[in-house]
Design a protein around this motif. Sequence first.
Motif, PDB file in Angstrom:
ATOM      1  N   PRO A 148      -1.773 -47.838  -1.567  1.00  0.00           N
ATOM      2  CA  PRO A 148      -0.314 -47.684  -1.631  1.00  0.00           C
ATOM      3  C   PRO A 148       0.046 -46.262  -2.036  1.00  0.00           C
ATOM      4  O   PRO A 148      -0.618 -45.640  -2.884  1.00  0.00           O
ATOM      5  N   GLY A 149       1.116 -45.732  -1.475  1.00  0.00           N
ATOM      6  CA  GLY A 149       1.510 -44.360  -1.755  1.00  0.00           C
ATOM      7  C   GLY A 149       1.894 -44.113  -3.193  1.00  0.00           C
ATOM      8  O   GLY A 149       1.822 -42.979  -3.682  1.00  0.00           O
ATOM      9  N   THR A 150       2.271 -45.166  -3.921  1.00  0.00           N
ATOM     10  CA  THR A 150       2.702 -45.011  -5.311  1.00  0.00           C
ATOM     11  C   THR A 150       1.562 -44.591  -6.237  1.00  0.00           C
ATOM     12  O   THR A 150       1.817 -44.137  -7.355  1.00  0.00           O
TER      13      THR A 150
ATOM     14  N   TYR B  25       5.334 -45.395   1.377  1.00  0.00           N
ATOM     15  CA  TYR B  25       4.232 -44.894   2.206  1.00  0.00           C
ATOM     16  C   TYR B  25       2.927 -45.611   1.856  1.00  0.00           C
ATOM     17  O   TYR B  25       2.769 -46.147   0.750  1.00  0.00           O
ATOM     18  N   ILE B  26       2.002 -45.600   2.803  1.00  0.00           N
ATOM     19  CA  ILE B  26       0.643 -46.066   2.563  1.00  0.00           C
ATOM     20  C   ILE B  26      -0.319 -45.023   3.126  1.00  0.00           C
ATOM     21  O   ILE B  26       0.060 -44.216   3.975  1.00  0.00           O
ATOM     22  N   ARG B  27      -1.571 -45.049   2.630  1.00  0.00           N
ATOM     23  CA  ARG B  27      -2.547 -44.054   3.058  1.00  0.00           C
ATOM     24  C   ARG B  27      -3.819 -44.728   3.561  1.00  0.00           C
ATOM     25  O   ARG B  27      -4.413 -45.543   2.874  1.00  0.00           O
TER      26      ARG B  27
ATOM     27  N   TRP C  10      -1.292 -40.546   6.442  1.00  0.00           N
ATOM     28  CA  TRP C  10      -0.190 -40.894   5.547  1.00  0.00           C
ATOM     29  C   TRP C  10       0.912 -41.491   6.397  1.00  0.00           C
ATOM     30  O   TRP C  10       1.420 -40.836   7.303  1.00  0.00           O
ATOM     31  N   ALA C  11       1.269 -42.737   6.141  1.00  0.00           N
ATOM     32  CA  ALA C  11       2.180 -43.445   7.038  1.00  0.00           C
ATOM     33  C   ALA C  11       3.360 -44.035   6.276  1.00  0.00           C
ATOM     34  O   ALA C  11       3.203 -44.582   5.174  1.00  0.00           O
ATOM     35  N   LYS C  12       4.530 -43.928   6.878  1.00  0.00           N
ATOM     36  CA  LYS C  12       5.745 -44.462   6.278  1.00  0.00           C
ATOM     37  C   LYS C  12       5.951 -45.892   6.737  1.00  0.00           C
ATOM     38  O   LYS C  12       5.958 -46.180   7.941  1.00  0.00           O
ATOM     39  N   ILE C  13       6.103 -46.804   5.780  1.00  0.00           N
ATOM     40  CA  ILE C  13       6.284 -48.213   6.108  1.00  0.00           C
ATOM     41  C   ILE C  13       7.755 -48.481   6.425  1.00  0.00           C
ATOM     42  O   ILE C  13       8.626 -47.659   6.130  1.00  0.00           O
ATOM     43  N   PRO C  14       8.065 -49.619   7.056  1.00  0.00           N
ATOM     44  CA  PRO C  14       9.458 -49.923   7.400  1.00  0.00           C
ATOM     45  C   PRO C  14      10.376 -49.918   6.179  1.00  0.00           C
ATOM     46  O   PRO C  14       9.960 -50.265   5.064  1.00  0.00           O
ATOM     47  N   GLU C  15      11.607 -49.502   6.381  1.00  0.00           N
ATOM     48  CA  GLU C  15      12.601 -49.428   5.314  1.00  0.00           C
ATOM     49  C   GLU C  15      12.738 -50.775   4.599  1.00  0.00           C
ATOM     50  O   GLU C  15      12.672 -51.844   5.219  1.00  0.00           O
ATOM     51  N   GLY C  16      12.911 -50.691   3.278  1.00  0.00           N
ATOM     52  CA  GLY C  16      13.136 -51.899   2.498  1.00  0.00           C
ATOM     53  C   GLY C  16      11.886 -52.541   1.942  1.00  0.00           C
ATOM     54  O   GLY C  16      11.979 -53.462   1.122  1.00  0.00           O
ATOM     55  N   LYS C  17      10.722 -52.069   2.367  1.00  0.00           N
ATOM     56  CA  LYS C  17       9.475 -52.641   1.868  1.00  0.00           C
ATOM     57  C   LYS C  17       8.889 -51.749   0.781  1.00  0.00           C
ATOM     58  O   LYS C  17       9.119 -50.545   0.738  1.00  0.00           O
ATOM     59  N   LYS C  18       8.117 -52.373  -0.127  1.00  0.00           N
ATOM     60  CA  LYS C  18       7.478 -51.664  -1.223  1.00  0.00           C
ATOM     61  C   LYS C  18       5.998 -51.442  -0.907  1.00  0.00           C
ATOM     62  O   LYS C  18       5.328 -52.343  -0.383  1.00  0.00           O
ATOM     63  N   SER C  19       5.517 -50.277  -1.252  1.00  0.00           N
ATOM     64  CA  SER C  19       4.152 -49.890  -0.874  1.00  0.00           C
ATOM     65  C   SER C  19       3.099 -50.863  -1.385  1.00  0.00           C
ATOM     66  O   SER C  19       2.242 -51.343  -0.628  1.00  0.00           O
ATOM     67  N   GLU C  20       3.128 -51.179  -2.680  1.00  0.00           N
ATOM     68  CA  GLU C  20       2.087 -52.042  -3.244  1.00  0.00           C
ATOM     69  C   GLU C  20       2.199 -53.470  -2.728  1.00  0.00           C
ATOM     70  O   GLU C  20       1.176 -54.151  -2.566  1.00  0.00           O
ATOM     71  N   GLU C  21       3.413 -53.923  -2.461  1.00  0.00           N
ATOM     72  CA  GLU C  21       3.569 -55.268  -1.892  1.00  0.00           C
ATOM     73  C   GLU C  21       2.950 -55.326  -0.504  1.00  0.00           C
ATOM     74  O   GLU C  21       2.285 -56.308  -0.141  1.00  0.00           O
ATOM     75  N   VAL C  22       3.131 -54.262   0.267  1.00  0.00           N
ATOM     76  CA  VAL C  22       2.567 -54.209   1.620  1.00  0.00           C
ATOM     77  C   VAL C  22       1.044 -54.178   1.570  1.00  0.00           C
ATOM     78  O   VAL C  22       0.366 -54.939   2.263  1.00  0.00           O
ATOM     79  N   THR C  23       0.482 -53.298   0.734  1.00  0.00           N
ATOM     80  CA  THR C  23      -0.980 -53.170   0.707  1.00  0.00           C
ATOM     81  C   THR C  23      -1.642 -54.405   0.110  1.00  0.00           C
ATOM     82  O   THR C  23      -2.728 -54.801   0.556  1.00  0.00           O
ATOM     83  N   ASP C  24      -1.016 -55.025  -0.881  1.00  0.00           N
ATOM     84  CA  ASP C  24      -1.597 -56.254  -1.440  1.00  0.00           C
ATOM     85  C   ASP C  24      -1.562 -57.383  -0.419  1.00  0.00           C
ATOM     86  O   ASP C  24      -2.519 -58.165  -0.300  1.00  0.00           O
ATOM     87  N   ALA C  25      -0.461 -57.475   0.334  1.00  0.00           N
ATOM     88  CA  ALA C  25      -0.380 -58.520   1.365  1.00  0.00           C
ATOM     89  C   ALA C  25      -1.462 -58.325   2.423  1.00  0.00           C
ATOM     90  O   ALA C  25      -2.090 -59.288   2.876  1.00  0.00           O
ATOM     91  N   ILE C  26      -1.707 -57.067   2.798  1.00  0.00           N
ATOM     92  CA  ILE C  26      -2.744 -56.785   3.788  1.00  0.00           C
ATOM     93  C   ILE C  26      -4.127 -57.107   3.225  1.00  0.00           C
ATOM     94  O   ILE C  26      -4.991 -57.651   3.922  1.00  0.00           O
TER      95      ILE C  26
END
Length: 381
Positions: A350-352, A361-363, A324-340
Amino acid sequence: MIKAAKRLDTVQEYYFSIKLREVRSLLAAGKPIINMGIGSPDLQPPVKVLEAISNSLGDANAHKYQSYQGLPELRNAIASFYKSKYSVDANPENEILPLMGSKEGIMHISMAFLNEGDKVLIPNPGYPTYTSVTKLVGAEPLFYHLSDEHYWQPNYTKLEKLDLSDVKIMWVNYPHMPTGTNANLETFEKLIAFGKKHNILIINDNPYSFILNDNPISILQVDGAKEVALELNSLSKTFNMAGWRVGMLLGNATYINEVLKVKSNMDSGMFYGIQKGAIEALQLSNDWFTTQNKIYEERRNLVWQLADKLNCTYDKNATGLFVWAKIPEGKKSEEVTDAILYNKDIFITPGTVFGSQGEGYIRFSLCVTSEIIKEAISRFE
């Protein structure tokens, strides 16, 4: 068209059911997708377990309907397992109920104890099935927030401020999914005291206690726990038997009997051979856990490297099958995982998915080989 039942208006299709269709579509289109999203063990069950199921197929009763309570030998094996691993005494005659997976147990327990309008305390973040099943039986979810500042443990000050008058059940899950936080006996002692004070049935969902964890514990270790607590457990993660669907419920005989009333009307017993395999698994020595955890430790170290590439932070004391990992401040979980997913062809959860407290967060799942994790790392270099 015949209109679906109104209860279906309260739930949506499971996130992984939807997302994995998309992942399969991308794979079919030739994308080299690495799936680090789900916790389906890729390792093999113990050889002795496979031999046990194979050797059982010629037994006289192998292909008949089985007891709703499972084979007596299976209940005895569960009792011995709980005694040796958790120091918990459970009567195999009436305090143990084998299940076709612990997910089944969530539905059976909810149907046995909840009426329409009852409220259910559900952890946020937490396993989404607690919420969906609560809604399906007409009860009302009442979320209690977990946070990293309280080490993902219940905040009793905030819990006591809630209107608990209609609460019937409280779901807890330690070691916690998705965060990997372990409980301790003090956590469980407070939960039992809380349940007794407010007449709430506390249910601990405990499928991860042997994965990367040197201190497996059970809520039933607490004195007086059986008065207000049940515990679900599973062979899915511990013995790489997810597709076998073998779980168990332990607790007070009265509570177990109420759940059995539901279960006996919902299935016709677990396949004989699977029960024989489960018995063998429960009798394995601690060498099995040691061997498995060496593999998971190597994978976790690599996932930490991958998380570093994404500028994430994480708790190295966490246990279980995920990071379970915390992403950088200001970023949204689903936006991060979709981009990846779309840019690096890697599926991460995505943690949501696990509630509003999972935002930020992401997992990562550890159910992929070290070689595949190294390939994922290389895509960020």
